[in-house]
Design a protein around this motif. Structure first.
Motif, short mmCIF file in Angstrom:
data_model
loop_
_atom_site.label_atom_id
_atom_site.label_comp_id
_atom_site.label_asym_id
_atom_site.label_seq_id
_atom_site.Cartn_x
_atom_site.Cartn_y
_atom_site.Cartn_z
N PRO A 5 -14.66 12.82 -28.34
CA PRO A 5 -14.31 12.57 -27.62
C PRO A 5 -14.69 10.37 -28.17
O PRO A 5 -15.66 10.24 -27.90
CB PRO A 5 -14.02 12.19 -25.99
N PRO A 6 -13.40 9.60 -28.02
CA PRO A 6 -13.57 8.36 -28.17
C PRO A 6 -14.85 7.67 -27.46
O PRO A 6 -14.88 8.02 -26.15
CB PRO A 6 -12.33 7.30 -27.25
N LEU A 7 -15.09 6.44 -27.36
CA LEU A 7 -16.59 5.92 -26.93
C LEU A 7 -15.93 4.62 -26.52
O LEU A 7 -15.02 3.67 -27.35
CB LEU A 7 -16.92 5.73 -27.80
N THR A 8 -16.65 3.67 -25.85
CA THR A 8 -15.79 2.31 -25.25
C THR A 8 -17.09 1.30 -25.95
O THR A 8 -18.71 1.69 -25.20
CB THR A 8 -16.21 2.10 -23.54
N LEU A 9 -16.73 0.57 -26.06
CA LEU A 9 -17.72 -0.96 -26.22
C LEU A 9 -17.66 -1.97 -25.51
O LEU A 9 -16.07 -2.15 -25.16
CB LEU A 9 -17.43 -1.07 -28.01
N PHE A 10 -18.12 -2.41 -24.71
CA PHE A 10 -18.11 -3.76 -24.02
C PHE A 10 -18.65 -5.00 -23.97
O PHE A 10 -20.63 -4.73 -24.42
CB PHE A 10 -18.69 -3.49 -22.61
N MET A 11 -18.18 -6.39 -23.41
CA MET A 11 -19.05 -7.39 -23.65
C MET A 11 -18.00 -8.68 -22.82
O MET A 11 -17.39 -8.53 -22.56
CB MET A 11 -18.88 -7.88 -25.33
N GLY A 12 -19.42 -9.06 -22.51
CA GLY A 12 -19.39 -10.06 -21.10
C GLY A 12 -18.34 -11.31 -21.93
O GLY A 12 -18.07 -11.46 -23.78
N ALA A 13 -17.25 -12.45 -21.62
CA ALA A 13 -17.01 -13.30 -21.92
C ALA A 13 -17.32 -14.46 -22.71
O ALA A 13 -17.15 -14.74 -22.93
CB ALA A 13 -15.64 -13.37 -20.47
N VAL B 125 -27.26 0.12 -25.34
CA VAL B 125 -26.82 0.06 -26.29
C VAL B 125 -26.44 -1.08 -26.55
O VAL B 125 -25.39 -1.34 -26.66
CB VAL B 125 -27.23 0.86 -27.75
N TRP B 126 -27.71 -2.32 -27.00
CA TRP B 126 -27.34 -4.00 -26.97
C TRP B 126 -27.01 -3.18 -29.26
O TRP B 126 -28.06 -3.71 -29.38
CB TRP B 126 -28.28 -4.25 -26.70
N PHE B 127 -25.80 -4.70 -29.03
CA PHE B 127 -25.48 -4.92 -29.95
C PHE B 127 -25.32 -6.73 -30.37
O PHE B 127 -24.97 -7.51 -29.39
CB PHE B 127 -24.71 -4.50 -30.78
N HIS B 128 -26.01 -8.10 -31.19
CA HIS B 128 -25.45 -9.26 -31.45
C HIS B 128 -25.70 -9.51 -33.05
O HIS B 128 -26.63 -8.49 -33.99
CB HIS B 128 -27.50 -9.87 -30.21
N VAL B 129 -25.43 -10.59 -33.23
CA VAL B 129 -25.75 -11.18 -34.66
C VAL B 129 -26.72 -11.55 -34.97
O VAL B 129 -27.54 -11.99 -34.32
CB VAL B 129 -24.67 -12.15 -34.86
N ASP C 67 -30.86 7.41 -32.03
CA ASP C 67 -30.49 7.85 -33.52
C ASP C 67 -29.44 8.64 -33.54
O ASP C 67 -28.76 9.97 -34.02
CB ASP C 67 -31.94 8.98 -33.67
N ASP C 68 -28.90 8.94 -32.61
CA ASP C 68 -27.13 10.17 -31.64
C ASP C 68 -26.23 8.93 -32.34
O ASP C 68 -25.27 10.30 -32.34
CB ASP C 68 -27.44 10.82 -30.39
N ILE C 69 -26.29 8.37 -32.09
CA ILE C 69 -24.65 7.52 -32.61
C ILE C 69 -24.24 7.41 -33.55
O ILE C 69 -24.96 7.52 -34.52
CB ILE C 69 -25.80 5.85 -32.76
N PRO C 70 -23.43 7.55 -33.96
CA PRO C 70 -22.62 8.53 -35.81
C PRO C 70 -22.38 7.11 -36.00
O PRO C 70 -22.25 5.93 -35.33
CB PRO C 70 -21.32 8.38 -35.00
N ALA C 71 -22.73 6.67 -37.67
CA ALA C 71 -22.43 5.11 -38.03
C ALA C 71 -21.48 4.50 -38.17
O ALA C 71 -21.06 3.85 -38.16
CB ALA C 71 -22.77 6.18 -40.22
N ALA C 72 -20.02 5.88 -37.38
CA ALA C 72 -19.00 5.24 -37.78
C ALA C 72 -18.71 3.96 -36.77
O ALA C 72 -18.13 2.77 -36.19
CB ALA C 72 -17.71 5.80 -37.82
N VAL C 73 -19.60 4.12 -35.44
CA VAL C 73 -19.35 3.76 -33.94
C VAL C 73 -20.01 2.63 -34.01
O VAL C 73 -19.90 1.36 -33.83
CB VAL C 73 -20.22 3.87 -33.29
N ILE C 74 -21.42 2.49 -34.85
CA ILE C 74 -22.54 1.53 -35.27
C ILE C 74 -21.49 0.23 -35.63
O ILE C 74 -21.92 -0.64 -35.80
CB ILE C 74 -23.73 1.87 -35.72
N ASP C 75 -20.89 0.68 -37.11
CA ASP C 75 -19.98 -0.30 -38.14
C ASP C 75 -18.60 -1.08 -36.83
O ASP C 75 -18.37 -1.59 -37.42
CB ASP C 75 -18.92 0.79 -39.04
#
Length: 208
Positions: free
Chosen positions: A12-20, A37-41, A60-68
């Motif tokens: 099923p789809p996953l949700t990404l979220f970020m603060g305004a 899991v936190w992402f940042h440039v 380690d369970d995050i699919p590569a496409a989701v990381i992209d």
């Protein structure tokens, strides 16, 4: 305010979220979940993007496409990074984020550098960014209440597991006792340990 995006590259789809803004990011840092899991440039200002894993999952369970998808989202929401090619995006579990009193609002470091992953983003891929932006919704969640509810549910789950474990131990002890009693009874019933009122070898019919 928090922005939510749906990544449908997995089912099923996953949700990404970020603060305004950086103040919302500060709340996300403070009230994040162990499953986040936190992402940042890397080394540039950007949005803080989060992916919430299911309990029991690891980075380690995050699919590569989701990381992209997450990497493209933070790049697109970085004023400087969005204009550059060949940037790095770092990501790590929320629990590895380190916040000290002297840091600026929204700024973080790490408890363990070895637990920080890095992915290279060669360029902005508009197809990914546009797909994610079409799913964008805004909300005003109560970060603290959500975290406290999550923790309360976890405590209840642990109590339930503990009760179930105690019940299993009780049943196992009962089973062992019943088996021990059965072995003891079987031992008493063995022929060489039984007695009889037969005449002990006396062939006489006299009772005297």
């Amino acid at each position: 305010m928090v922005f939510y995006f749906t990544t449908n590259v997995v089912s099923p789809p996953l949700t990404l979220f970020m603060g305004a803004d950086k103040y919302e990011n500060e709340d996300l840092i403070k009230w994040g979940w162990p499953e986040d899991v936190w992402f940042h440039v890397d080394k540039l200002s950007s949005a803080h993007v989060y992916l919430r894993l299911k309990k029991g999952q690891t980075i380690d369970d995050i699919p590569a496409a989701v990381i992209d998808d997450a990497a493209q989202l933070v790049k697109a929401n970085s004023i400087t990074g969005n204009k550059m090619n060949n940037i790095d995006v770092v990501y790590t579990m929320w629990e590895n984020l380190k916040k000290t009193a002297g840091m600026e609002v929204g700024q973080v470091s790490f408890h363990r550098d070895k637990d920080v992953r890095k992915v290279r983003v060669e360029k902005r891929i508009n197809e990914i960014v546009n797909r994610l932006n079409k799913t964008k919704v805004e909300d005003h969640p109560d970060f603290r209440a959500a975290r406290e509810k999550r923790d309360a549910e976890e405590r209840e789950d642990k109590k339930k597991l503990l009760r179930e474990q105690k019940e299993r131990e009780k049943e196992e002890e009962k089973r062992r006792q019943e088996e021990a009693e059965l072995r003891s009874y079987s031992s008493l019933m063995k022929a060489d340990k039984m007695t009889t009122n037969y005449d002990d070898g006396n062939d006489s019919d006299d009772f005297m």
